[in-house]
Design an enzyme around this catalytic site. Sequence first.
Site, short mmCIF file in Angstrom:
data_model
loop_
_atom_site.label_atom_id
_atom_site.label_comp_id
_atom_site.label_asym_id
_atom_site.label_seq_id
_atom_site.Cartn_x
_atom_site.Cartn_y
_atom_site.Cartn_z
N HIS A 1 0.82 -1.23 0.00
CA HIS A 1 0.00 0.00 0.00
C HIS A 1 0.85 1.28 0.00
CE1 HIS A 1 -3.58 -2.31 1.18
NE2 HIS A 1 -2.83 -2.92 2.08
C1 BDR Z 1 -2.48 0.80 5.66
O1 BDR Z 1 -2.59 0.35 7.02
C2 BDR Z 1 -1.36 -0.18 7.46
O2 BDR Z 1 -1.54 -1.49 7.90
C3 BDR Z 1 -0.41 -0.18 6.30
O3 BDR Z 1 0.89 0.17 6.71
C4 BDR Z 1 -1.00 0.84 5.35
O4 BDR Z 1 -0.49 2.12 5.60
C5 BDR Z 1 -3.29 -0.11 4.76
O5 BDR Z 1 -4.64 -0.06 5.12
#
Ligand code: BDR
Length: 314
Positions: free
Chosen positions: A245
């Site tokens: 992400h």
């Molecule tokens: C986001 O939430 C965190 O778990 C990850 O680092 C990312 O920024 C994804 O939903």
Amino acid sequence: MAKIPVIMDLDTGLDDAMALLLASRSDAIDIKAITTVFGNQSVDKTCENTLKLCELLGIDAPVAKGARKGFLTKEIDYSTGLEMMVHGADGLGNKGDLLPAPVKKPDDLTAVDLMAKVLKESDEKVVILATAPLTNIATFILAYPELREKVRCIAFMGGAMYGGNIKPTVEANIGHDIEAATVVINSDIPKVMFPLDATMKVFMTKEERLAMKDTGKIGTFLAEAIQCYEEIYDRLAGIPGAVLHDSIPTAWLIDESVVKLEDYNVQIELNGELTRGCTVTDTARRFGGELNCKVAVDADREKIIKMHFDALNK
Ligand code: BDR
Ligand code: CA
């Protein structure tokens, strides 16, 4: 090409670690400061993880500690729960001990004051790249309104036009501090949102992960660390790889062509019994409201994964 001055706000975190790799090796990004916040782990842990990674990657920007909880929420119990399952008990896939304890210490300033210092001292506008709950950013907006003109944009990984990952319609970075996200969305600073709809498309397959080991020490550590992340995405979402992400806004800063952006009105649902924290996006542009946010609607998996290998081979 002149580098873009950037403040990174992280809850490091496995995909935050991959974003740091991209940013640290890029000719387009000048990391002016890194601020840390709770999220994937406690802020003490995300700060320590960030310091360790800075040493691994040779980043010499100051690192500051920020919020340990959301505006209206209690501190998260990290001994149980989804965060621990996704990012490991240490936030680095239970592989953080492979890295030496950091020599580098957190900055004496708080996260918010360090942001302000960087902005005051910068002749150019600075990008805030946020890949975590938006508590530090919202606190900065409220504490230093006079500095908002120094912010080129807030590029944040968070939200979802459709679906969610901690609730049916809620994404983690927004859901962890819904009020902070509202402050950010309502601010007049230009905003670019990178929601799940785009970020879920960028996964690193097992073969690609293992190939990182051939690039050396950094690639070997990252390949070990994100193994559990790969397994959890397969188990929970049936996705054949580790979803990166936080690399998506970072990759966009390096090469805009890897992401498709569209302008929409985005509002945060504050009241819904089942939907509180949803980033309600008027994708039809039919229901009025200012087009207050650029939104990533697509991302190029192949190009973004290749960028990680280019970074590792630099
Ligand atoms: C986001 O939430 C965190 O778990 C990850 O680092 C990312 O920024 C994804 O939903
Ligand atoms: Ca993150």
